[in-house]
Design a protein around this motif. Sequence first.
Motif, PDB file in Angstrom:
ATOM      1  N   ALA A   1       0.661  -1.191   0.153  1.00  0.00           N
ATOM      2  CA  ALA A   1      -0.145   0.213  -0.060  1.00  0.00           C
ATOM      3  C   ALA A   1       0.899   1.144   0.198  1.00  0.00           C
ATOM      4  O   ALA A   1       1.628   1.315   0.568  1.00  0.00           O
ATOM      5  CB  ALA A   1      -1.049  -0.011   1.302  1.00  0.00           C
ATOM      6  N   THR A   2       0.378   2.084  -0.865  1.00  0.00           N
ATOM      7  CA  THR A   2       1.216   3.532  -0.708  1.00  0.00           C
ATOM      8  C   THR A   2       0.185   4.576  -0.762  1.00  0.00           C
ATOM      9  O   THR A   2      -0.929   4.342  -0.971  1.00  0.00           O
ATOM     10  CB  THR A   2       2.203   3.554  -1.952  1.00  0.00           C
ATOM     11  OG1 THR A   2       3.092   4.633  -1.509  1.00  0.00           O
ATOM     12  CG2 THR A   2       1.983   3.541  -3.135  1.00  0.00           C
ATOM     13  N   LYS A   3       0.528   5.652  -1.061  1.00  0.00           N
ATOM     14  CA  LYS A   3      -0.114   7.126  -0.933  1.00  0.00           C
ATOM     15  C   LYS A   3       0.482   8.128  -1.670  1.00  0.00           C
ATOM     16  O   LYS A   3       1.569   8.382  -1.444  1.00  0.00           O
ATOM     17  CB  LYS A   3      -0.948   7.318   0.348  1.00  0.00           C
ATOM     18  CG  LYS A   3      -0.086   7.191   1.410  1.00  0.00           C
ATOM     19  CD  LYS A   3      -0.786   7.141   2.741  1.00  0.00           C
ATOM     20  CE  LYS A   3       0.224   6.857   4.079  1.00  0.00           C
ATOM     21  NZ  LYS A   3       1.072   5.866   4.139  1.00  0.00           N
ATOM     22  N   SER A   4      -0.497   9.066  -1.948  1.00  0.00           N
ATOM     23  CA  SER A   4       0.264  10.386  -2.638  1.00  0.00           C
ATOM     24  C   SER A   4      -0.804  11.646  -2.180  1.00  0.00           C
ATOM     25  O   SER A   4      -2.095  11.344  -2.166  1.00  0.00           O
ATOM     26  CB  SER A   4       0.128  10.373  -3.999  1.00  0.00           C
ATOM     27  OG  SER A   4       0.499  11.813  -4.516  1.00  0.00           O
ATOM     28  N   MET A   5      -0.350  12.566  -1.934  1.00  0.00           N
ATOM     29  CA  MET A   5      -0.902  13.921  -1.576  1.00  0.00           C
ATOM     30  C   MET A   5      -1.326  14.965  -2.841  1.00  0.00           C
ATOM     31  O   MET A   5      -1.828  15.877  -2.781  1.00  0.00           O
ATOM     32  CB  MET A   5      -0.197  14.535  -0.645  1.00  0.00           C
ATOM     33  CG  MET A   5      -0.139  14.119   0.652  1.00  0.00           C
ATOM     34  SD  MET A   5       0.693  15.395   2.130  1.00  0.00           S
ATOM     35  CE  MET A   5      -0.726  16.709   2.132  1.00  0.00           C
ATOM     36  N   VAL A   6      -1.086  14.234  -4.094  1.00  0.00           N
ATOM     37  CA  VAL A   6      -1.208  14.856  -5.130  1.00  0.00           C
ATOM     38  C   VAL A   6      -2.917  14.828  -5.471  1.00  0.00           C
ATOM     39  O   VAL A   6      -3.509  13.639  -5.273  1.00  0.00           O
ATOM     40  CB  VAL A   6      -0.489  14.307  -6.598  1.00  0.00           C
ATOM     41  CG1 VAL A   6      -1.102  14.762  -7.819  1.00  0.00           C
ATOM     42  CG2 VAL A   6       0.623  14.555  -6.316  1.00  0.00           C
ATOM     43  N   ARG A   7      -3.601  16.020  -5.860  1.00  0.00           N
ATOM     44  CA  ARG A   7      -4.927  16.007  -6.070  1.00  0.00           C
ATOM     45  C   ARG A   7      -5.403  16.093  -7.534  1.00  0.00           C
ATOM     46  O   ARG A   7      -6.655  15.761  -7.864  1.00  0.00           O
ATOM     47  CB  ARG A   7      -5.302  17.342  -5.123  1.00  0.00           C
ATOM     48  CG  ARG A   7      -4.947  17.279  -3.863  1.00  0.00           C
ATOM     49  CD  ARG A   7      -5.335  16.144  -2.972  1.00  0.00           C
ATOM     50  NE  ARG A   7      -4.837  16.451  -1.517  1.00  0.00           N
ATOM     51  CZ  ARG A   7      -4.636  15.509  -0.821  1.00  0.00           C
ATOM     52  NH1 ARG A   7      -4.663  14.340  -1.169  1.00  0.00           N
ATOM     53  NH2 ARG A   7      -4.491  15.789   0.284  1.00  0.00           N
TER      54      ARG A   7
ATOM     55  N   GLY B   1     -11.678  20.064   2.258  1.00  0.00           N
ATOM     56  CA  GLY B   1     -11.767  21.097   1.189  1.00  0.00           C
ATOM     57  C   GLY B   1     -11.219  20.836  -0.079  1.00  0.00           C
ATOM     58  O   GLY B   1     -11.373  21.272  -1.157  1.00  0.00           O
ATOM     59  N   ASP B   2     -10.550  19.507  -0.176  1.00  0.00           N
ATOM     60  CA  ASP B   2     -10.026  18.912  -1.254  1.00  0.00           C
ATOM     61  C   ASP B   2     -10.942  17.802  -2.056  1.00  0.00           C
ATOM     62  O   ASP B   2     -10.679  17.318  -3.132  1.00  0.00           O
ATOM     63  CB  ASP B   2      -8.662  18.212  -1.153  1.00  0.00           C
ATOM     64  CG  ASP B   2      -7.654  19.330  -0.948  1.00  0.00           C
ATOM     65  OD1 ASP B   2      -7.866  20.358  -1.041  1.00  0.00           O
ATOM     66  OD2 ASP B   2      -6.467  18.804  -0.859  1.00  0.00           O
ATOM     67  N   PHE B   3     -12.031  17.499  -1.624  1.00  0.00           N
ATOM     68  CA  PHE B   3     -13.104  16.511  -2.019  1.00  0.00           C
ATOM     69  C   PHE B   3     -13.557  16.855  -3.348  1.00  0.00           C
ATOM     70  O   PHE B   3     -13.440  16.066  -4.389  1.00  0.00           O
ATOM     71  CB  PHE B   3     -14.199  16.459  -1.328  1.00  0.00           C
ATOM     72  CG  PHE B   3     -14.077  15.480  -0.073  1.00  0.00           C
ATOM     73  CD1 PHE B   3     -14.318  14.228  -0.067  1.00  0.00           C
ATOM     74  CD2 PHE B   3     -13.344  15.522   0.951  1.00  0.00           C
ATOM     75  CE1 PHE B   3     -14.307  12.806   0.902  1.00  0.00           C
ATOM     76  CE2 PHE B   3     -13.123  14.675   2.121  1.00  0.00           C
ATOM     77  CZ  PHE B   3     -13.685  13.535   1.865  1.00  0.00           C
ATOM     78  N   GLU B   4     -13.861  17.992  -3.655  1.00  0.00           N
ATOM     79  CA  GLU B   4     -14.528  18.416  -4.833  1.00  0.00           C
ATOM     80  C   GLU B   4     -13.364  18.261  -6.091  1.00  0.00           C
ATOM     81  O   GLU B   4     -13.688  17.744  -7.083  1.00  0.00           O
ATOM     82  CB  GLU B   4     -14.982  19.907  -4.862  1.00  0.00           C
ATOM     83  CG  GLU B   4     -15.683  20.486  -6.146  1.00  0.00           C
ATOM     84  CD  GLU B   4     -16.217  21.940  -6.021  1.00  0.00           C
ATOM     85  OE1 GLU B   4     -16.893  22.357  -7.125  1.00  0.00           O
ATOM     86  OE2 GLU B   4     -16.421  22.298  -4.912  1.00  0.00           O
ATOM     87  N   LYS B   5     -12.379  18.971  -5.672  1.00  0.00           N
ATOM     88  CA  LYS B   5     -11.373  18.891  -6.829  1.00  0.00           C
ATOM     89  C   LYS B   5     -10.552  17.257  -6.992  1.00  0.00           C
ATOM     90  O   LYS B   5     -10.578  16.826  -8.106  1.00  0.00           O
ATOM     91  CB  LYS B   5     -10.009  19.452  -6.223  1.00  0.00           C
ATOM     92  CG  LYS B   5      -8.717  19.376  -7.072  1.00  0.00           C
ATOM     93  CD  LYS B   5      -7.530  20.389  -6.902  1.00  0.00           C
ATOM     94  CE  LYS B   5      -6.592  20.387  -7.905  1.00  0.00           C
ATOM     95  NZ  LYS B   5      -5.414  21.203  -7.225  1.00  0.00           N
ATOM     96  N   VAL B   6     -10.460  16.492  -5.842  1.00  0.00           N
ATOM     97  CA  VAL B   6     -10.107  15.124  -6.220  1.00  0.00           C
ATOM     98  C   VAL B   6     -10.999  14.384  -6.821  1.00  0.00           C
ATOM     99  O   VAL B   6     -10.814  13.357  -7.683  1.00  0.00           O
ATOM    100  CB  VAL B   6      -9.736  14.557  -4.570  1.00  0.00           C
ATOM    101  CG1 VAL B   6      -9.531  13.016  -4.827  1.00  0.00           C
ATOM    102  CG2 VAL B   6      -8.496  15.008  -4.164  1.00  0.00           C
TER     103      VAL B   6
ATOM    104  N   GLY C   1     -13.628  15.173  -8.880  1.00  0.00           N
ATOM    105  CA  GLY C   1     -13.989  16.112 -10.075  1.00  0.00           C
ATOM    106  C   GLY C   1     -13.409  15.663 -11.390  1.00  0.00           C
ATOM    107  O   GLY C   1     -12.488  14.698 -11.346  1.00  0.00           O
ATOM    108  N   PRO C   2     -13.862  15.979 -12.434  1.00  0.00           N
ATOM    109  CA  PRO C   2     -13.415  15.429 -13.731  1.00  0.00           C
ATOM    110  C   PRO C   2     -11.858  15.500 -14.088  1.00  0.00           C
ATOM    111  O   PRO C   2     -11.360  14.715 -14.683  1.00  0.00           O
ATOM    112  CB  PRO C   2     -14.051  16.415 -14.989  1.00  0.00           C
ATOM    113  CG  PRO C   2     -14.405  17.696 -14.037  1.00  0.00           C
ATOM    114  CD  PRO C   2     -14.656  17.269 -12.703  1.00  0.00           C
ATOM    115  N   ASP C   3     -11.214  16.536 -13.308  1.00  0.00           N
ATOM    116  CA  ASP C   3      -9.874  16.570 -13.783  1.00  0.00           C
ATOM    117  C   ASP C   3      -9.001  16.131 -12.478  1.00  0.00           C
ATOM    118  O   ASP C   3      -7.822  16.438 -12.139  1.00  0.00           O
ATOM    119  CB  ASP C   3      -9.379  17.725 -14.302  1.00  0.00           C
ATOM    120  CG  ASP C   3      -9.977  17.899 -15.490  1.00  0.00           C
ATOM    121  OD1 ASP C   3      -9.669  17.133 -16.545  1.00  0.00           O
ATOM    122  OD2 ASP C   3     -10.526  18.978 -15.980  1.00  0.00           O
ATOM    123  N   GLY C   4      -9.572  15.318 -11.379  1.00  0.00           N
ATOM    124  CA  GLY C   4      -9.008  15.027 -10.249  1.00  0.00           C
ATOM    125  C   GLY C   4      -8.172  13.850 -10.015  1.00  0.00           C
ATOM    126  O   GLY C   4      -8.329  13.001 -11.137  1.00  0.00           O
TER     127      GLY C   4
END
Length: 338
Positions: free
Chosen positions: A73-79, A111-116, A118-121
């Motif tokens: 398992a890994t993870k990234s903060m990129v949105r 605050g990041d849900f919409e971006k993540v 979204g269509p370009d998330g």
Amino acid sequence: MKYVELGKTGLNCAVVSFGGIPIQRSDAANTVAVVDALEKHGMNYIDTARGYTVSEEYLGAALKGRREKFILATKSMVRDYEGMKKEVETSLKNLRTDHIEVYQLHNLPLGDFEKVFGPDGAYKALEEAKAAGKVGHIGATFHSLDALKKAVEEYAGKIETVMFPFNIVESQGTEILKLAREKGMGTICMKPMAGGNLEDWTLALKFIDASGVMDISIPGMGSAEEVDRNAAAAESFGPLTAEELEKCETIRRTLGTTFCRRCGYCAPCTVGINIPSAFLFDNYLRHYEGLADWARDRYNAMAHKAGECIQCGACEGRCPYELPIREMLGKVAKDFGA
């Protein structure tokens, strides 16, 4: 070692598994020794992150010839979409594999849900990676209870696993985590030792297992000895005794909730104070009589002391636990006289 299915992923994971943060302070040879110990004890779930500097690379090298024995398992903060596409490829390269069982959206705030999503998330990139067989399951990690609540209530069909802090002194996520399990989401415990503030490893891990809300816990382990210790703790799992429950209550009264988890998100300090270390040394000074001199020596060796804080507040804006860091640093400076 006891194993459980992680939610409805079909992944059979050791209830005590491996958190990879300490590997970034390690070296390649020690990482091999750690993975040797994990294999010996059957700790088959390995969690790391793009943000843990060299952790992915060291673990990838250490897993050569035995990748199939572990769940990665890994993870990234990129949105964003393009950024996450690159992150997945980087993780695959670093971990020397063609697939990663669980890829997580790292430290997802409200605050990041919409971006993540979204269509370009970023979520779109993970969906594509899953369809291509590069990612097995999509998860997310949280420090905010409100963000966890939103994920569980509104995104259970998209997010398959959730990771959240849970330990003897932090059980505020209990009800939402119960709901997550009811919805078939895998639950992963981060900060099982409250950022190093809990000294009784066996009791800490037993408490999590007995809680009924966490599938697995992933304490950070930086040495083979720590792996051995946590594997031994897992052998004692079962219902908590009356004496253990009372000890848990004593720990809560002593430690409270306003303490540093040493996640490091507060950095960098404007004037260079190592904020987590300052709090760590102050904790030892105040709570562990036999380590007071050790704490003073380590604190005095710091390049920048708590008393140098200029009250800018930049650290507080980054702290996922919303700690009053400036006030806390003032107490440290008073305790140590600098």
